[in-house]
Design a protein around this motif. Structure first.
Motif, PDB file in Angstrom:
ATOM      1  N   GLN A 218       0.828  -1.205   0.000  1.00 41.78           N
ATOM      2  CA  GLN A 218       0.000   0.000   0.000  1.00 41.78           C
ATOM      3  C   GLN A 218       0.866   1.260   0.000  1.00 41.78           C
ATOM      4  N   ALA A 219       1.919   1.228   0.810  1.00 37.77           N
ATOM      5  CA  ALA A 219       2.832   2.378   0.852  1.00 37.77           C
ATOM      6  C   ALA A 219       3.527   2.573  -0.486  1.00 37.77           C
ATOM      7  N   THR A 220       3.835   1.479  -1.159  1.00 36.91           N
ATOM      8  CA  THR A 220       4.470   1.567  -2.477  1.00 36.91           C
ATOM      9  C   THR A 220       3.536   2.244  -3.480  1.00 36.91           C
ATOM     10  N   LEU A 221       2.281   1.851  -3.480  1.00 37.57           N
ATOM     11  CA  LEU A 221       1.319   2.479  -4.380  1.00 37.57           C
ATOM     12  C   LEU A 221       1.169   3.972  -4.070  1.00 37.57           C
ATOM     13  N   GLN A 222       1.196   4.312  -2.799  1.00 45.09           N
ATOM     14  CA  GLN A 222       1.077   5.724  -2.433  1.00 45.09           C
ATOM     15  C   GLN A 222       2.251   6.524  -2.997  1.00 45.09           C
ATOM     16  N   VAL A 223       3.457   5.973  -2.929  1.00 46.25           N
ATOM     17  CA  VAL A 223       4.631   6.640  -3.497  1.00 46.25           C
ATOM     18  C   VAL A 223       4.467   6.828  -4.999  1.00 46.25           C
ATOM     19  N   LEU A 224       3.968   5.786  -5.674  1.00 43.64           N
ATOM     20  CA  LEU A 224       3.786   5.872  -7.118  1.00 43.64           C
ATOM     21  C   LEU A 224       2.757   6.934  -7.491  1.00 43.64           C
ATOM     22  N   VAL A 225       1.668   7.010  -6.747  1.00 43.72           N
ATOM     23  CA  VAL A 225       0.655   8.027  -7.039  1.00 43.72           C
ATOM     24  C   VAL A 225       1.228   9.424  -6.806  1.00 43.72           C
ATOM     25  N   GLU A 226       1.954   9.605  -5.728  1.00 38.13           N
ATOM     26  CA  GLU A 226       2.568  10.913  -5.466  1.00 38.13           C
ATOM     27  C   GLU A 226       3.536  11.295  -6.580  1.00 38.13           C
ATOM     28  N   ALA A 227       4.290  10.315  -7.065  1.00 44.95           N
ATOM     29  CA  ALA A 227       5.217  10.590  -8.166  1.00 44.95           C
ATOM     30  C   ALA A 227       4.452  10.938  -9.443  1.00 44.95           C
ATOM     31  N   ALA A 228       3.350  10.233  -9.704  1.00 44.97           N
ATOM     32  CA  ALA A 228       2.544  10.516 -10.894  1.00 44.97           C
ATOM     33  C   ALA A 228       1.942  11.918 -10.818  1.00 44.97           C
ATOM     34  N   VAL A 229       1.490  12.310  -9.644  1.00 46.71           N
ATOM     35  CA  VAL A 229       0.942  13.658  -9.465  1.00 46.71           C
ATOM     36  C   VAL A 229       2.026  14.707  -9.690  1.00 46.71           C
ATOM     37  N   HIS A 230       3.227  14.429  -9.205  1.00 51.11           N
ATOM     38  CA  HIS A 230       4.346  15.355  -9.420  1.00 51.11           C
ATOM     39  C   HIS A 230       4.633  15.517 -10.908  1.00 51.11           C
ATOM     40  N   VAL A 231       4.645  14.422 -11.640  1.00 46.76           N
ATOM     41  CA  VAL A 231       4.903  14.488 -13.078  1.00 46.76           C
ATOM     42  C   VAL A 231       3.807  15.306 -13.765  1.00 46.76           C
ATOM     43  N   ARG A 232       2.572  15.099 -13.367  1.00 46.58           N
ATOM     44  CA  ARG A 232       1.474  15.880 -13.947  1.00 46.58           C
ATOM     45  C   ARG A 232       1.635  17.375 -13.651  1.00 46.58           C
ATOM     46  N   ASP A 233       1.875  17.689 -12.388  1.00 45.51           N
ATOM     47  CA  ASP A 233       1.921  19.093 -11.985  1.00 45.51           C
ATOM     48  C   ASP A 233       3.156  19.805 -12.510  1.00 45.51           C
ATOM     49  N   GLN A 234       4.292  19.086 -12.579  1.00 43.98           N
ATOM     50  CA  GLN A 234       5.547  19.711 -12.983  1.00 43.98           C
ATOM     51  C   GLN A 234       5.712  19.746 -14.499  1.00 43.98           C
ATOM     52  N   TYR A 235       5.189  18.720 -15.194  1.00 45.19           N
ATOM     53  CA  TYR A 235       5.477  18.593 -16.626  1.00 45.19           C
ATOM     54  C   TYR A 235       4.216  18.568 -17.499  1.00 45.19           C
ATOM     55  N   GLY A 236       3.064  18.554 -16.901  1.00 47.15           N
ATOM     56  CA  GLY A 236       1.831  18.500 -17.685  1.00 47.15           C
ATOM     57  C   GLY A 236       1.609  17.171 -18.375  1.00 47.15           C
ATOM     58  N   HIS A 237       2.267  16.128 -17.915  1.00 47.92           N
ATOM     59  CA  HIS A 237       2.153  14.797 -18.537  1.00 47.92           C
ATOM     60  C   HIS A 237       1.437  13.862 -17.570  1.00 47.92           C
ATOM     61  N   ILE A 238       0.391  13.209 -18.035  1.00 43.27           N
ATOM     62  CA  ILE A 238      -0.364  12.270 -17.203  1.00 43.27           C
ATOM     63  C   ILE A 238       0.026  10.845 -17.582  1.00 43.27           C
ATOM     64  N   VAL A 239       0.655  10.148 -16.657  1.00 46.14           N
ATOM     65  CA  VAL A 239       0.999   8.746 -16.909  1.00 46.14           C
ATOM     66  C   VAL A 239      -0.275   7.914 -16.822  1.00 46.14           C
ATOM     67  N   THR A 240      -0.336   6.873 -17.606  1.00 45.81           N
ATOM     68  CA  THR A 240      -1.560   6.076 -17.701  1.00 45.81           C
ATOM     69  C   THR A 240      -1.410   4.673 -17.131  1.00 45.81           C
ATOM     70  N   GLU A 241      -0.256   4.371 -16.548  1.00 52.00           N
ATOM     71  CA  GLU A 241      -0.043   3.027 -16.003  1.00 52.00           C
ATOM     72  C   GLU A 241       0.803   3.121 -14.742  1.00 52.00           C
ATOM     73  N   LEU A 242       0.379   2.423 -13.696  1.00 52.04           N
ATOM     74  CA  LEU A 242       1.159   2.293 -12.469  1.00 52.04           C
ATOM     75  C   LEU A 242       1.270   0.815 -12.123  1.00 52.04           C
ATOM     76  N   SER A 243       2.462   0.424 -11.679  1.00 50.59           N
ATOM     77  CA  SER A 243       2.687  -0.976 -11.327  1.00 50.59           C
ATOM     78  C   SER A 243       3.457  -1.071 -10.017  1.00 50.59           C
ATOM     79  N   PRO A 244       2.863  -1.694  -9.005  1.00 45.46           N
ATOM     80  CA  PRO A 244       3.592  -1.941  -7.754  1.00 45.46           C
ATOM     81  C   PRO A 244       4.385  -3.251  -7.781  1.00 45.46           C
ATOM     82  N   GLY A 245       4.570  -3.810  -8.985  1.00 43.55           N
ATOM     83  CA  GLY A 245       5.325  -5.044  -9.123  1.00 43.55           C
ATOM     84  C   GLY A 245       4.534  -6.249  -8.660  1.00 43.55           C
ATOM     85  N   GLY A 246       5.239  -7.204  -8.094  1.00 44.17           N
ATOM     86  CA  GLY A 246       4.600  -8.418  -7.588  1.00 44.17           C
ATOM     87  C   GLY A 246       5.073  -8.683  -6.174  1.00 44.17           C
ATOM     88  N   GLY A 247       5.398  -9.951  -5.882  1.00 45.23           N
ATOM     89  CA  GLY A 247       6.018 -10.267  -4.604  1.00 45.23           C
ATOM     90  C   GLY A 247       5.132 -10.899  -3.565  1.00 45.23           C
TER      91      GLY A 247
END
Length: 433
Positions: A218-247
């Motif tokens: 869950q914490a990993t997904l939260q980091v990924l979402v925060e990073a995706a929001v940063h990319v959107r806000d800083q660069y205007g680019h919306i990523v369309t895929e997030l992957s927390p891997g497996g394990g």
């Protein structure tokens, strides 16, 4: 019996799987022998797909992590069941192609991809290349500079989460060998967005293997979402895929809980949905990469007892078998524990605590430490449960011993899907002086 495959049974004192007598299979195919229950294998794949389809309201994709085990027949089953495939080498990619896995459903991973591997992935139009570091990214930018159709990439991030698992399979800390540090995200995104031959699809992380604590995922997904929001806000680019891997972890002994794929899916889907809602971010495609939790339980390893060793006081210390660390390195590498029984005496009480020692010239080659079995003798067949993952995929030819055969079992039929290696094949690389 949840550490054994779904179709396991005892018939007339002998272990059966997929309707096949395992002792008879060892007589026909020799030992060591690895057998896989097709029902258990396909059931895990279908459970993953159904679970995420039920709980995640946006697109999702289940990719089998081929590093757990890969051969052509297994890749064919992956394709038949509608899963994608994660590969980490040119040869794994070749197996995927040979098996008919659609290349758009293949992701290439790895922290040290060779030029040849990158070029093959580009030539074969894989769905995504998962970029692990800035040097790889620079190389990929150069390779794709004149590519007419941009290659999709995911950025693998190191989320700085220390997974509760063995140190050798923890991969999410900031100083792990895998993934871009979070501080390098801006440099990587800026480079991709100015590269005409690349398209930033999304972000990826994988914090480790054999995980039972979902809060770390869950914490990993939260980091990924925060990073995706940063990319959107800083660069205007919306990523369309997030992957927390497996394990997701699996039980190797009954001291560990059963694998809960549905609970895992529910937790990840809810976490991602809530995080995206809070951030006003569109739900991305959720890509997960199970390997061990698909293949481990389906596999059983079979060994023949060759000899015994007794203590001076007469206690039985070791059962020596004809396989070991060359076909299953995990006990020597990780201190891994397994469940086992004697396939030809499966109904007898396990009244003797012994160690099962491998045949290889290493004192650490102990497959099973302090395992309770019937008092074994030469000729008995040791069956080891949950042997499908990270055994044959890490196999070697130590002491120049050929690698085992592999059978796929279903409906009382056994199909040979990987033949036993031969001496001639081992010696074919040698060039005499």
């Amino acid at each position: 019996m949840y550490v054994w495959p779904e179709t396991v049974a005892v018939c007339d004192g002998r272990l059966t799987l997929g309707g096949c007598d395992l002792v008879a299979l060892t007589e026909q195919h020799g030992t060591p022998l690895y057998v896989f229950d097709e029902v258990t294998l396909r059931s895990a794949m279908r459970t993953y797909r159904a679970a995420f389809a039920e709980v995640y309201p946006a697109q999702h994709r289940v990719h089998y992590a081929s590093k757990a085990l890969l051969n052509t027949a297994l890749a064919q089953i992956v394709a038949e069941e509608g899963l994608g495939l994660d590969v980490v080498s040119a040869t794994e990619l070749r197996v995927a192609q040979r098996a008919g896995v659609p290349m758009e459903h293949v992701h290439l991973h790895g922290n040290a991809k060779s030029a040849f591997e990158l070029e093959r992935a580009l030539a074969w139009d894989v769905g995504a290349i998962v970029v692990d570091n800035l040097d790889e990214l620079a190389h990929l930018c150069a390779l794709t500079a004149h590519r007419p159709q941009p290659q999709g990439v995911l950025l693998r991030l190191a989320p700085d989460i220390a997974a509760q698992t063995h140190a050798h399979i923890a991969t999410g800390s900031s100083d792990a060998k895998f993934g871009l540090p979070l501080a390098a995200l801006d440099a990587a995104v800026a480079q991709i967005l100015t590269a005409p031959g690349l398209h930033l699809l999304g972000l990826h992380a994988h914090i480790g293997s054999q995980l039972f604590r979902l809060d770390q995922l869950q914490a990993t997904l939260q980091v990924l979402v925060e990073a995706a929001v940063h990319v959107r806000d800083q660069y205007g680019h919306i990523v369309t895929e997030l992957s927390p891997g497996g394990g997701l972890g699996v039980p190797y002994t009954t001291e560990q809980p059963p694998t809960d794929i549905c609970g895992y899916a529910t937790t990840l889907a809810a976490t991602l949905t809530e995080a995206c809602t809070r951030a006003n971010f569109p739900l991305p495609r959720l890509t997960i990469e199970p390997g061990r939790s698909i293949i481990a339980r389906a596999g059983v390893a079979l060994y023949r007892i060759i000899g015994r060793k007794y203590a001076p006081d007469g206690r039985l210390l070791y059962l020596h078998v004809d396989g070991g660390m060359a076909d299953n390195l995990r006990p020597a590498l990780y201190g891994a524990r397994y469940s086992a029984l004697l396939a030809n005496r499966a109904a007898e009480p396990a009244d003797t605590v012994v160690a099962v020692a491998g045949r290889y010239c290493e004192s650490g080659d102990i497959l099973l430490r302090e395992i309770a079995l019937p008092s074994g003798a030469p000729g008995d067949i040791v069956a080891v449960a949950t042997a499908g993952a990270y055994t044959l995929s890490m196999a070697s030819t130590y002491n120049l011993v050929p690698r085992p055969a592999v059978l796929l079992l279903a409906g009382g039929s056994a199909r040979l899907i990987q033949r036993r290696e031969t001496e001639e094949e081992l010696l074919a690389r040698d060039i005499a002086l």
